[in-house]
Design a protein around this motif. Structure first.
Motif, short mmCIF file in Angstrom:
data_model
loop_
_atom_site.label_atom_id
_atom_site.label_comp_id
_atom_site.label_asym_id
_atom_site.label_seq_id
_atom_site.Cartn_x
_atom_site.Cartn_y
_atom_site.Cartn_z
N MET A 184 -31.53 -34.51 -33.55
CA MET A 184 -31.33 -33.08 -32.83
C MET A 184 -29.70 -32.73 -33.77
N GLY A 185 -28.15 -34.23 -33.81
CA GLY A 185 -27.15 -33.63 -34.82
C GLY A 185 -26.68 -32.26 -34.06
N HIS A 186 -26.88 -32.35 -32.77
CA HIS A 186 -25.74 -31.58 -32.57
C HIS A 186 -24.68 -32.43 -31.29
N ARG A 187 -23.24 -31.99 -31.01
CA ARG A 187 -22.81 -32.11 -30.10
C ARG A 187 -22.68 -32.26 -28.64
N VAL A 188 -22.86 -33.13 -27.70
CA VAL A 188 -23.16 -32.32 -26.75
C VAL A 188 -22.42 -32.97 -25.07
N LEU A 189 -22.00 -32.66 -24.67
CA LEU A 189 -20.45 -32.22 -23.48
C LEU A 189 -21.14 -32.57 -21.75
N VAL A 190 -21.70 -33.82 -21.67
CA VAL A 190 -22.08 -33.76 -20.15
C VAL A 190 -21.08 -34.34 -19.34
N VAL A 191 -21.15 -33.53 -18.05
CA VAL A 191 -19.75 -32.83 -17.22
C VAL A 191 -20.76 -34.01 -15.79
N ASP A 192 -20.44 -34.49 -15.54
CA ASP A 192 -20.70 -35.70 -13.75
C ASP A 192 -20.38 -36.53 -13.62
N ASP A 193 -19.71 -35.91 -12.73
CA ASP A 193 -19.01 -37.08 -11.79
C ASP A 193 -19.92 -38.54 -11.48
N GLU A 226 -12.33 -28.83 -28.44
CA GLU A 226 -13.61 -29.06 -29.44
C GLU A 226 -14.51 -28.99 -28.53
N ARG A 227 -14.98 -27.40 -29.31
CA ARG A 227 -15.98 -26.70 -28.91
C ARG A 227 -17.59 -27.71 -28.72
N PRO A 228 -17.97 -28.40 -27.83
CA PRO A 228 -19.22 -29.00 -28.32
C PRO A 228 -20.80 -27.99 -28.72
N ASP A 229 -22.16 -28.38 -28.96
CA ASP A 229 -22.84 -26.89 -29.29
C ASP A 229 -23.18 -26.75 -28.10
N LEU A 230 -23.18 -27.46 -27.09
CA LEU A 230 -23.89 -27.59 -25.46
C LEU A 230 -23.70 -28.23 -24.78
N VAL A 231 -23.50 -27.72 -23.23
CA VAL A 231 -22.85 -28.80 -21.88
C VAL A 231 -23.99 -28.98 -20.80
N VAL A 232 -23.94 -29.91 -20.55
CA VAL A 232 -24.93 -30.78 -19.71
C VAL A 232 -23.58 -31.10 -18.40
N LEU A 233 -24.04 -29.64 -17.77
CA LEU A 233 -22.90 -29.78 -16.27
C LEU A 233 -23.10 -29.94 -14.59
N ASP A 234 -23.09 -30.96 -14.06
CA ASP A 234 -23.61 -31.35 -12.62
C ASP A 234 -22.85 -30.18 -11.66
N LEU A 235 -24.12 -29.59 -11.13
CA LEU A 235 -23.43 -28.51 -9.95
C LEU A 235 -22.55 -28.65 -9.06
#
Length: 233
Positions: free
Chosen positions: A1-10, A45-54
């Protein structure tokens, strides 16, 4: 996909699995173990999408999502919610998540959901491409090419899904759509929780209606779903 993704999960196990699958799909992935670190990473560094744990210690996913929606309303967010509890899913959508996946989840499903949100964020979805460049209803103007919405000359901050839902409804005024129709046409889901549509309609009304409790544009069709009525202004 060629995108920058930030995964926020503990949970490091979950983060590692998500990272590996997204990297296989061609994404550049960064990890953050808590909400504060995630917010700092997004600011740097702003990502293209964030995966965020609730559910996270300290600043949880709900508060992170609230902050991001105030600062970066168009940043795509996919929420990870535990146990599939409806209250958790609805809460995530209420604060501005574009989509959600419930734990335990299929990493392949998560990648597909992320692809869908990114396509719409980039304006590459066929629905948006086939719509007129500019849609208007009185003082409401939607530019599908620039993916901007103005009301009374003031630009509104809409999420990816809110924008797509508004374009879809405004492109066919007077026509009624069921929640299942909207899930299929706007979200690309053949099955799913229809409360997703209900929450997005409510959020959209809060942004484009003079009185969200007495909407004039997005009307509820009892027993069916929703339709858009032009104001004639």
């Amino acid at each position: 996909m060629g995108h920058r993704v930030l995964v926020v999960d503990d949970d490091p196990t979950v983060s590692d699995v998500v990272r590996r699958y997204l990297e296989q799909a061609g994404c550049e992935v960064r990890l953050a173990a808590d909400g504060a670190t995630g917010l700092a990473a997004i600011a740097a560094e702003r990502p293209d999408l964030v995966v965020l744990d609730l559910m996270m210690p300290g600043i949880d996913g709900i508060e992170v999502c609230r902050v991001l929606r105030r600062q970066l309303p168009a940043l795509p967010i996919v929420m990870l919610t535990a146990l599939g509890e409806e209250a958790d899913r609805v809460l995530g959508l209420e604060v501005g998540a574009d989509d959600y996946v419930t734990k335990p989840f299929s990493p392949r499903e998560l990648v597909l959901r992320i692809r869908s949100v990114l396509r719409r964020s980039a304006g590459a979805d066929a629905l948006a491409d086939s719509a007129p460049t500019v849609l208007t209803d009185g003082d409401l103007t939607v530019d599908t090419g620039r993916r901007t919405v103005t009301l009374g000359g003031r630009q509104l901050g809409l999420t990816v899904r809110e924008f797509d839902l508004l374009v879809f409804l405004l492109s066919s005024p007077g026509r009624s759509w069921s929640r299942a129709d909207l899930l299929s046409k706007v979200w690309g889901w053949q099955f799913g929780d229809q409360s997703t549509v209900t929450v997005h309609v409510r959020r959209l009304r809060e942004k484009i209606e003079r009185d969200p409790a007495e909407p004039r544009r997005i009307l509820t069709v009892w027993g069916v779903g929703y339709r858009y009525e032009t104001t004639g202004a």
